[in-house]
Design an enzyme around this catalytic site. Structure first.
Site, PDB file in Angstrom:
ATOM      1  CE  LYS A   9      -1.814  -0.998   3.974  1.00  0.00           C
ATOM      2  NZ  LYS A   9      -1.420  -2.383   4.246  1.00  0.00           N
ATOM      3  NE  ARG A  84      -4.518  -0.866   9.435  1.00  0.00           N
ATOM      4  CZ  ARG A  84      -3.306  -0.536   9.007  1.00  0.00           C
ATOM      5  NH1 ARG A  84      -3.239   0.790   8.383  1.00  0.00           N
ATOM      6  NH2 ARG A  84      -2.560  -1.372   8.879  1.00  0.00           N
ATOM      7  NE  ARG A 123       8.462  -2.675   6.686  1.00  0.00           N
ATOM      8  CZ  ARG A 123       7.233  -2.229   6.411  1.00  0.00           C
ATOM      9  NH1 ARG A 123       7.082  -1.731   5.468  1.00  0.00           N
ATOM     10  NH2 ARG A 123       6.275  -2.774   7.295  1.00  0.00           N
ATOM     11  NE  ARG A 156       6.486  -0.512  10.571  1.00  0.00           N
ATOM     12  CZ  ARG A 156       5.442  -0.542   9.561  1.00  0.00           C
ATOM     13  NH1 ARG A 156       5.738   0.077   8.282  1.00  0.00           N
ATOM     14  NH2 ARG A 156       4.266  -1.022   9.737  1.00  0.00           N
ATOM     15  NE  ARG A 167       1.945  -4.831  10.974  1.00  0.00           N
ATOM     16  CZ  ARG A 167       3.080  -4.729  10.227  1.00  0.00           C
ATOM     17  NH1 ARG A 167       4.248  -5.296  10.692  1.00  0.00           N
ATOM     18  NH2 ARG A 167       3.153  -4.113   8.919  1.00  0.00           N
TER      19      ARG A 167
HETATM   20  P1  AP5 Z   1       4.771  -1.473   1.966  1.00  0.00           P
HETATM   21  O1  AP5 Z   1       4.629  -0.627   0.807  1.00  0.00           O
HETATM   22  O2  AP5 Z   1       5.158  -0.766   3.009  1.00  0.00           O
HETATM   23  O3  AP5 Z   1       3.536  -2.101   2.194  1.00  0.00           O
HETATM   24  P2  AP5 Z   1       2.141  -1.917   3.120  1.00  0.00           P
HETATM   25  O4  AP5 Z   1       0.908  -2.586   2.682  1.00  0.00           O
HETATM   26  O5  AP5 Z   1       2.216  -0.386   3.058  1.00  0.00           O
HETATM   27  O6  AP5 Z   1       2.513  -2.500   4.558  1.00  0.00           O
HETATM   28  P3  AP5 Z   1       2.876  -1.997   5.991  1.00  0.00           P
HETATM   29  O7  AP5 Z   1       4.135  -2.689   6.623  1.00  0.00           O
HETATM   30  O8  AP5 Z   1       2.860  -0.462   6.020  1.00  0.00           O
HETATM   31  O9  AP5 Z   1       1.594  -2.460   6.819  1.00  0.00           O
HETATM   32  P4  AP5 Z   1       0.423  -1.859   7.589  1.00  0.00           P
HETATM   33  O10 AP5 Z   1      -0.721  -1.456   6.895  1.00  0.00           O
HETATM   34  O11 AP5 Z   1       0.410  -3.191   8.489  1.00  0.00           O
HETATM   35  O12 AP5 Z   1       1.202  -0.689   8.605  1.00  0.00           O
HETATM   36  P5  AP5 Z   1       0.872   0.759   8.706  1.00  0.00           P
HETATM   37  O13 AP5 Z   1       1.959   1.571   8.603  1.00  0.00           O
HETATM   38  O14 AP5 Z   1      -0.207   1.382   8.019  1.00  0.00           O
HETATM   39  O15 AP5 Z   1       5.619  -2.558   1.794  1.00  0.00           O
HETATM   40  C1  AP5 Z   1       5.885  -3.670   2.667  1.00  0.00           C
HETATM   41  C2  AP5 Z   1       7.450  -4.331   2.456  1.00  0.00           C
HETATM   42  O16 AP5 Z   1       7.172  -4.969   1.110  1.00  0.00           O
HETATM   43  C3  AP5 Z   1       8.456  -3.281   1.984  1.00  0.00           C
HETATM   44  O17 AP5 Z   1       9.974  -3.651   2.413  1.00  0.00           O
HETATM   45  C4  AP5 Z   1       8.466  -3.143   0.510  1.00  0.00           C
HETATM   46  O18 AP5 Z   1       9.738  -2.656  -0.286  1.00  0.00           O
HETATM   47  C5  AP5 Z   1       8.165  -4.632   0.023  1.00  0.00           C
HETATM   48  N1  AP5 Z   1       7.351  -4.574  -1.073  1.00  0.00           N
HETATM   49  C6  AP5 Z   1       6.395  -3.724  -1.539  1.00  0.00           C
HETATM   50  N2  AP5 Z   1       5.732  -4.177  -2.909  1.00  0.00           N
HETATM   51  C7  AP5 Z   1       6.272  -5.349  -3.252  1.00  0.00           C
HETATM   52  C8  AP5 Z   1       6.314  -6.235  -4.350  1.00  0.00           C
HETATM   53  N3  AP5 Z   1       5.728  -5.836  -5.414  1.00  0.00           N
HETATM   54  N4  AP5 Z   1       7.141  -7.088  -4.395  1.00  0.00           N
HETATM   55  C9  AP5 Z   1       8.211  -7.328  -3.463  1.00  0.00           C
HETATM   56  N5  AP5 Z   1       8.425  -6.613  -2.276  1.00  0.00           N
HETATM   57  C10 AP5 Z   1       7.468  -5.500  -2.243  1.00  0.00           C
HETATM   58  O19 AP5 Z   1       0.220   0.712  10.334  1.00  0.00           O
HETATM   59  C11 AP5 Z   1       1.161   0.165  11.239  1.00  0.00           C
HETATM   60  C12 AP5 Z   1       0.237   0.169  12.538  1.00  0.00           C
HETATM   61  O20 AP5 Z   1      -0.277   1.682  12.593  1.00  0.00           O
HETATM   62  C13 AP5 Z   1      -0.987  -0.853  12.451  1.00  0.00           C
HETATM   63  O21 AP5 Z   1      -0.595  -1.944  12.893  1.00  0.00           O
HETATM   64  C14 AP5 Z   1      -1.798  -0.150  13.594  1.00  0.00           C
HETATM   65  O22 AP5 Z   1      -1.397  -0.211  14.816  1.00  0.00           O
HETATM   66  C15 AP5 Z   1      -1.742   1.457  13.179  1.00  0.00           C
HETATM   67  N6  AP5 Z   1      -2.428   1.907  12.282  1.00  0.00           N
HETATM   68  C16 AP5 Z   1      -2.240   2.387  11.353  1.00  0.00           C
HETATM   69  N7  AP5 Z   1      -3.611   2.860  10.464  1.00  0.00           N
HETATM   70  C17 AP5 Z   1      -4.486   2.583  11.391  1.00  0.00           C
HETATM   71  C18 AP5 Z   1      -5.756   2.721  11.381  1.00  0.00           C
HETATM   72  N8  AP5 Z   1      -6.529   3.389  10.331  1.00  0.00           N
HETATM   73  N9  AP5 Z   1      -6.669   2.479  12.387  1.00  0.00           N
HETATM   74  C19 AP5 Z   1      -6.161   1.876  13.743  1.00  0.00           C
HETATM   75  N10 AP5 Z   1      -4.567   1.806  13.661  1.00  0.00           N
HETATM   76  C20 AP5 Z   1      -3.855   2.080  12.462  1.00  0.00           C
END
Ligand code: AP5
Length: 220
Positions: A9, A84, A123, A156, A167
């Site tokens: 994402k 979410r 990562r 992280r 997660r």
């Molecule tokens: P990346 O692009 O970072 O993937 P992502 O889907 O954004 O994954 P996140 O780690 O950000 O997951 P998340 O949704 O749990 O975390 P968030 O920060 O939103 O890519 C991931 C890895 O894969 C990277 O190394 C990248 O290079 C690699 N990659 C990407 N595409 C690839 C491909 N095609 N091929 C190979 N490799 C690839 O949330 C973190 C925390 O914050 C949550 O757990 C929660 O506690 C809190 N939070 C965030 N938003 C909310 C909300 N709306 N409500 C409540 N809590 C929230």
């Protein structure tokens, strides 16, 4: 932008943001920023984030409400990782109604679970500038130091395997049901997030440009 942890994402949103000159609005990034600044909100958020659980709806809805009011969102924005759960989706609906700006698309990026775990456990991020690395796919040429700023590269706190599994569980229970929510309004598009980053981006751009038929977008 919707999808399980590690679906891409953030990666895809950043690329779309540069292409269409609209901001990427990521609740994850904003929460991590609050954690880094050790604000009161950050201290509370960290407790949930380190356990792989969702931060309270009141906090994230408030953050989004503030962010969407900023002038750089006037021409559009990409929501990354919000909403979410159903309560957040309903809050977003009423927010968007208030500013007269409905969602154009909800992109659901799908990737198989073991690939997600591999992406996330490997990562690494730079502690200072946030540059991203991967122990298998993109190691830093400077070992444990960032290639750009020479600061330390770390994992992280929520990228440990046990937290990743939590997660994923939270995603299946709370977030996945939103596919039905947005499917009912006809704006959901599913796409296969396996494969090279540029190919996934090309598919996304096709969908946004209306060149990919709905059925193909769902199956691709
Ligand atoms: P990346 O692009 O970072 O993937 P992502 O889907 O954004 O994954 P996140 O780690 O950000 O997951 P998340 O949704 O749990 O975390 P968030 O920060 O939103 O890519 C991931 C890895 O894969 C990277 O190394 C990248 O290079 C690699 N990659 C990407 N595409 C690839 C491909 N095609 N091929 C190979 N490799 C690839 O949330 C973190 C925390 O914050 C949550 O757990 C929660 O506690 C809190 N939070 C965030 N938003 C909310 C909300 N709306 N409500 C409540 N809590 C929230």
């Amino acid at each position: 932008m919707m999808g399980p942890p590690g679906a891409g994402k953030g990666t895809q949103s950043k690329m779309l943001s540069a292409k269409y000159s609209v901001p990427q609005v990521s609740t994850g990034d904003m929460l991590r920023d609050a954690v880094k600044r050790r604000s009161r909100l950050g201290v509370e958020a960290k407790m949930y984030m380190d356990r792989g659980q969702l931060v309270r709806d009141g906090i994230v809805v408030g953050i989004i409400e503030e962010r969407l009011k900023r002038s750089d969102c006037a021409q559009g924005f990409i929501l990354d990782g919000f909403p979410r759960n159903t309560a957040q989706a309903e809050a977003l609906d009423s927010m968007l109604k208030g500013i007269g700006r409905p969602l154009d698309f909800v992109m659901l990026i799908e990737v198989n679970e073991e690939a997600l775990v591999k992406r996330l456990t490997g990562r690494r991020v730079c502690k200072a500038c946030g540059a991203e690395y991967h122990i298998l796919y993109k190691p830093s040429a400077k070992g444990a130091e960032c290639e750009k700023c020479a600061a330390e590269i770390i994992q992280r706190s929520d990228d440990r395997e046990d937290v990743i599994r939590e997660r994923l569980k939270v995603y299946r229970e709370s977030t996945e049901p939103l596919a039905e929510y947005y499917g009912a309004s006809g704006i959901l598009r599913r796409l296969d997030g396996d494969g090279p980053i540029d190919s996934v981006q090309a598919k996304l751009v096709e969908i946004m440009a209306g060149r990919a038929p709905k059925a193909e977008a769902a199956a691709s």
